[in-house]
Design a protein around this motif. Structure first.
Motif, short mmCIF file in Angstrom:
data_model
loop_
_atom_site.label_atom_id
_atom_site.label_comp_id
_atom_site.label_asym_id
_atom_site.label_seq_id
_atom_site.Cartn_x
_atom_site.Cartn_y
_atom_site.Cartn_z
N LEU A 5 0.92 -1.16 -0.09
CA LEU A 5 0.06 0.00 -0.04
C LEU A 5 0.78 1.35 0.13
O LEU A 5 0.41 2.39 0.10
N LEU A 40 2.74 2.50 2.00
CA LEU A 40 2.42 3.34 3.56
C LEU A 40 3.71 3.48 4.35
O LEU A 40 3.79 3.64 5.36
N GLU A 90 7.03 4.80 6.16
CA GLU A 90 7.49 5.99 6.61
C GLU A 90 8.78 6.33 6.28
O GLU A 90 9.57 5.43 5.70
N ARG A 92 -3.63 6.58 -3.50
CA ARG A 92 -4.84 7.02 -2.54
C ARG A 92 -6.02 6.65 -2.91
O ARG A 92 -6.92 6.13 -1.95
N ARG A 132 -6.27 2.86 -2.09
CA ARG A 132 -6.15 2.45 -0.59
C ARG A 132 -7.52 2.58 0.08
O ARG A 132 -8.28 3.51 -0.26
N GLY A 133 -8.30 1.75 0.79
CA GLY A 133 -9.44 1.78 1.39
C GLY A 133 -10.61 1.45 0.35
O GLY A 133 -11.57 1.31 0.79
N SER A 180 -7.59 -2.82 1.32
CA SER A 180 -7.78 -2.16 2.56
C SER A 180 -7.03 -2.89 3.53
O SER A 180 -6.28 -4.15 3.16
N MET A 181 -6.49 -2.18 4.69
CA MET A 181 -5.76 -2.89 5.65
C MET A 181 -6.36 -2.85 6.74
O MET A 181 -6.98 -1.68 7.22
N PHE A 220 -5.32 -3.24 11.02
CA PHE A 220 -3.97 -3.31 12.02
C PHE A 220 -3.88 -4.11 13.12
O PHE A 220 -5.06 -4.61 13.43
N GLN A 221 -2.77 -4.34 13.85
CA GLN A 221 -2.86 -5.14 14.85
C GLN A 221 -3.49 -4.60 16.12
O GLN A 221 -3.91 -5.27 16.89
N GLU A 222 -3.42 -3.33 16.22
CA GLU A 222 -3.87 -2.85 17.63
C GLU A 222 -5.02 -2.09 17.43
O GLU A 222 -5.27 -0.89 17.33
N THR A 238 -5.73 1.46 19.38
CA THR A 238 -5.34 2.67 19.19
C THR A 238 -5.77 3.03 17.51
O THR A 238 -5.08 4.02 16.74
N SER A 239 -6.53 1.93 16.92
CA SER A 239 -6.76 2.20 15.52
C SER A 239 -7.76 2.84 15.09
O SER A 239 -8.00 3.53 14.03
N LEU A 240 -8.42 3.45 16.21
CA LEU A 240 -9.58 4.40 15.81
C LEU A 240 -9.38 5.82 16.51
O LEU A 240 -8.74 5.94 17.38
N GLU A 278 -1.59 4.59 15.70
CA GLU A 278 -2.11 3.56 14.49
C GLU A 278 -3.45 3.97 13.86
O GLU A 278 -3.43 3.87 12.74
N LEU A 315 -6.72 3.72 4.52
CA LEU A 315 -8.05 3.96 4.04
C LEU A 315 -8.10 4.82 2.93
O LEU A 315 -9.21 5.11 2.31
#
Lengths: 340, 302
Positions: free
Chosen positions: A57, A59, A61, A87, A90-91, A95-96, A98-100, A103-105, B193, B201
């Protein structure tokens, strides 16, 4: 058997550039993913599996960069796509999750606002339609009383709920490919099973392809059709899921399988893989697994084996299966014995 | 599944009346602010000062600039002139009431102006990092290297002395303080995250910056702004006192104070009342800002 290949990764190389060294996190990974199927990418922390996913994707850093290879997604090479194009993908198409989930929202917006945002960006849905679709999505991922949940903030939801919301957001635009980066690692076991079930179920329903990144062989067994085992930035074994469990070939795969407790055999002590994953800026010259491999010979330390086909449905990167093998010719790399 | 569902239902029953999300967080915030008595007093004081500054001028009997009456110059407080009169016989009370608006206005304007630029600069610096960040932050360091008032002095000597230029000068030295705070918060936020998730997204940089990072770093910005209003007012009054800001007939509090200085021994009240005014404003903003910081501090959440 001609299947439609939705994702074809060829020789992907991703590096991180620190002040004067190039750290090769992903070093020549290739795999194909047919439509509607799931591929599991398995490996320890630091094996490059998450970086592979982020590369797809784009993404990564700042110091991270794709330095070579192709990522062909439906006839389009994502490594060459413009920012704008990626872009839109993506989504929407990929889509992706995540692990956590904790904290992903975004804590300052309600669940509804966040789902609506994805719908607005990609489909231009207004508030009312967005909310309607949002409630449907929450229902789809098995959230009780979705009408109420959609007005709540993330801190009012449990971890399992949040991961479901994440899945709902990821699925908002019916993507063709879902990348799940250890989606169950942070959840407790009962919730894990539910989440995997939801992913499996939705995959069947929407004919979606999934890349499941995990270090949990149990998750692999439950969800995947194919498995790529990664070690030190390279794929060391690639096979379909049955073969991996029945006839694991690479000593590392065997090691992974041996370190899982089994319910059908009474085992007092698990057999770990000794040692640690090599640091990416200090990779062994030969086979990356050699320092930890119980079968390693001089050849293994000197030269890197290639990923070769050893049977109809198995590719392995190991000298043992080549003609040049200089160790014990009778060596047997055996996985855990299967009673069934 | 069952346990989770049961749990959900019980919490659902507990709070049957669900307010809108915004109303809930506003209520929560007020509750926390209320616990901090001094902050609450500061807040009310600020509201009172703003009301006086807006409504006051309609009720004063005299004109702050033109009602000179040399028969009554330099008189102490009386029933006629509550705060006494100055060397032109103007009513000091009237001038202070009018000056309140000017002084508060300078404080708000300079903070908003400097805040907007500082926040933008800081968020861009923190979000993009790398070379952009280095260049911007070194520039900010240069600005911060000067003491605020000195920087303002230098700027005004270039731009010329006027109220407008005071606002510009003060807002320029607001930029680095905002930029630093915002950059730090942005750095902390951008690696969370949910920012990655938004990017995955398909959200654009601008959308991530303004819709997702900005609301999350709003609380330090608000706190900094409320504290900076006090600094801005003090600097602006100081500049006016030095004769570089509001020019003589203008009833800006610092300017009145400056005039009163010449008559300190004969008619101390001219300097006293605008001085008290400035002091009360500063006290109110500082106390309020401190309380706000406590109320908005996520670590203090129970």
């Amino acid at each position: 058997m001609s299947e439609e290949i939705i994702l074809d990764i060829k020789d992907l190389r991703t590096s991180f550039f620190t002040e004067d060294v190039e750290v090769k996190a992903v070093d020549g990974v290739s795999f194909k993913l047919p439509k509607g199927k799931t591929i599991g990418i398995v490996g320890e922390s630091g094996s490059g599996k998450s970086i592979t996913a982020l590369s797809i994707l784009r993404l990564l850093e700042h110091p991270g960069k794709i330095v070579g290879g192709e990522i062909n997604f439906k006839d389009k090479d994502l490594t060459k796509a413009s920012d704008r194009e990626i872009r839109d993908i993506r989504g929407n198409e990929i889509s992706m999750i995540f692990q956590e989930p904790m904290t992903s929202l975004n804590p300052v917006y309600t669940v509804g606002q966040q789902i609506r945002e994805t719908l607005k960006v990609h489909q231009g849905l207004g508030k009312e339609q967005g909310t309607k679709k949002g409630v449907e999505l929450l229902e789809l991922v098995g959230i009780p009383s979705p009408k109420k949940r959609i007005t709540q903030y993330p801190h009012e939801l449990s971890g399992g709920m949040r991961q479901r919301v994440m899945i709902a957001m990821a699925l908002a635009c019916n993507p063709e490919l879902l990348i799940a980066d250890e989606p169950t690692t942070a959840l407790d076991v009962t919730i894990q099973a539910q989440i995997l079930e939801i992913i499996n179920d939705l995959q069947d329903r929407f004919d979606m392809s999934v890349i499941m990144i995990t270090h949990d062989m149990g998750v692999v067994a439950e969800t995947c059709d194919y498995v790529a085992v990664m070690y030190g930035g390279k794929v060391v074994e690639y096979a379909d899921v049955k073969t991996i469990f029945k006839e694991p070939k690479h000593p590392y795969t065997v090691g992974l399988l041996n370190s899982i407790p089994r319910h059908d055999v009474d085992v007092d002590e698990l057999e770990p893989i000794r040692g640690n994953v090599p640091s990416p800026n200090d990779m062994p010259k030969g086979c990356r697994f050699a320092p930890r491999c119980p079968f390693a010979t001089d050849l293994c330390y000197e030269e890197l084996p290639s990923l070769d086909k050893v049977s109809d449905d198995n590719q392995v990167r190991c000298w043992i299966y080549s003609e040049r093998w200089d160790g014990d010719p009778e060596v047997k790399v055996n996985g855990p014995e299967r009673t069934s | 599944m069952n346990a989770e569902q049961a749990n959900n239902q019980s919490t659902e029953q507990k709070k049957k009346k669900v307010d809108s999300p915004f109303k809930r967080s506003a209520k929560d915030f007020y509750k926390k602010l209320k616990k901090n008595k001094s902050a609450l007093i500061g807040g009310y004081l600020i509201i009172a000062l703003i009301i006086i500054a807006i409504v006051g001028p309609f009720f004063t009997v005299y004109d702050p600039v033109h009602d000179t009456d040399y028969m009554v110059k330099l008189q102490g407080p009386s029933a006629e002139h509550w705060f006494g009169t100055d060397h032109h016989g103007r009513d000091v009370f009237t001038r202070v009431i009018h000056g309140l608006g000017i002084t508060l206005g300078i404080g708000f304007f300079a903070t908003i102006l400097g805040g907007i630029v500082g926040v933008l600069v800081g968020i861009i610096s923190g979000y993009y990092g790398g070379r952009v960040d280095s260049i911007i932050m070194r520039l900010m360091d240069v600005l911060l290297a000067f003491p605020g008032i000195l920087l303002a002095l230098a700027l005004i000597s270039i731009l010329g002395a006027s109220l407008q230029n005071v606002v510009i000068a003060v807002s320029i030295f607001a930029i680095p303080t905002f930029a630093r705070i915002v950059r730090g918060s942005t750095l902390a936020t951008k690696n969370l995250e949910y920012i990655d998730a938004m990017r995955a997204l398909g959200a654009s940089d601008a959308r991530i910056i303004f819709k997702h990072i900005f609301p999350n770093i709003l609380s330090p910005i608000i706190v900094q702004a409320s504290l900076f209003v006090a600094t801005a007012i003090l600097s602006a009054s100081g500049l006016s006192f030095l004769g570089l800001g509001a020019q003589p007939p203008s009833p800006e509090l610092g300017a009145i104070l400056s005039n009163g200085r010449d008559f300190m021994w004969d008619a101390g009240h001219i300097a006293l009342f605008p001085g008290l005014g400035i002091m009360i404003i500063l006290l109110a903003f500082n106390v309020f800002g401190d309380g706000l910081r406590d109320a908005l501090d996520p670590k203090m959440k129970k």
